[in-house]
Enzyme design. Structure first.
Site, PDB file in Angstrom:
ATOM      1  N   CYS A   1      -9.253 -17.592  -7.149  1.00 56.03           N
ATOM      2  CA  CYS A   1      -8.498 -16.371  -6.865  1.00 56.03           C
ATOM      3  C   CYS A   1      -7.537 -16.021  -8.004  1.00 56.03           C
ATOM      4  CB  CYS A   1      -7.736 -16.522  -5.558  1.00 56.03           C
ATOM      5  SG  CYS A   1      -8.795 -16.730  -4.106  1.00 56.03           S
TER       6      CYS A   1
ATOM      7  N   ASP B   1     -11.904   9.167   3.888  1.00 59.90           N
ATOM      8  CA  ASP B   1     -11.925   9.393   5.340  1.00 59.90           C
ATOM      9  C   ASP B   1     -11.483   8.165   6.121  1.00 59.90           C
ATOM     10  OD1 ASP B   1     -14.078   7.776   4.802  1.00 59.90           O
ATOM     11  OD2 ASP B   1     -15.585   9.081   5.716  1.00 59.90           O
TER      12      ASP B   1
END
Length: 216
Positions: free
Chosen positions: A44, A136
């Protein structure tokens, strides 16, 4: 269970750039949420640095970037110094704190019964996901990665390019497509409409496979 096409869960959480109300933060933009199981983890660390370097490319596409790790924002700030020292770039986008696992559970990355501070390595492994969310607020892409495999964010930029072409021009992209290559008219577009949208015509080795140059 979340699926592509579902509305992305809304939430309020602290981040390294202050409180965030997720849907409000998205606004009318595309967004990428990418998650991490724990701070100070090796794979990470490389990813957060890579995204910092690629952020201008996300900005150019109108995509807001946000990270998540199931530790506190104070820990994220400490981690950012390591990321800058080892990767050459510190995170230049918000990273959500999720010590109570609320967001990880909302996005179905952890089971509802998971307890903060009592996770196993198997639980941690589920919080390695990417969500691309449209203006959206619907989920357009979901990918989960194993703990040992770094994510390919250049590939995610390619996918974003494809999805934005679809949203604007009603075309799909074929296997291994790259910017500037031919695309395919969506099967949902009838020939009569396609003639108006693509007056130059198309090549059709099969009626359902209508190939055109990439629209500008």
């Amino acid at each position: 269970m979340l699926r592509i096409g579902d509305e992305a869960p809304d939430f309020r959480a602290e981040s390294t750039e202050g409180p965030i109300a997720f849907h409000e933060w998205i606004g009318g933009h595309w967004a990428m949420l990418f998650s991490h199981p724990k701070d100070f983890t090796p794979v990470c660390t490389t990813e957060l640095g890579a995204v910092a370097k690629l952020k201008p490319e996300f900005d150019r596409r109108g995509v807001k970037v946000i990270g998540l790790s199931v530790d506190s924002t104070e820990e994220h700030t400490r981690w950012a110094r390591d990321i800058e020292d080892t990767q050459g770039a510190a995170p230049n986008y918000p990273i959500l704190g999720d010590p109570d696992l609320k967001v990880a559970k909302l996005f179905d990355m952890l089971p509802a019964e998971a307890v903060p501070g009592k996770r196993t390595p198997a639980d941690n492994a589920t919080v390695r996901s990417v969500f691309i969310i449209g203006p959206d607020r619907k989920i357009k892409l979901m990918i989960s990665y194993p703990m040992t495999t770094g994510r390919n964010f250049e590939e995610l930029l390619r996918v974003i390019d494809s999805m934005q072409l679809t949203a604007k021009h009603k075309v799909a992209t074929p296997v291994n497509w790259k910017q500037g290559e031919n695309v395919i008219i969506l099967a949902s577009v009838p020939d009569a409409e396609a003639k108006l949208q693509f007056p130059g015509g198309w090549k059709a080795p099969r009626p359902y496979l209508r190939i055109v140059p990439q629209p500008k």
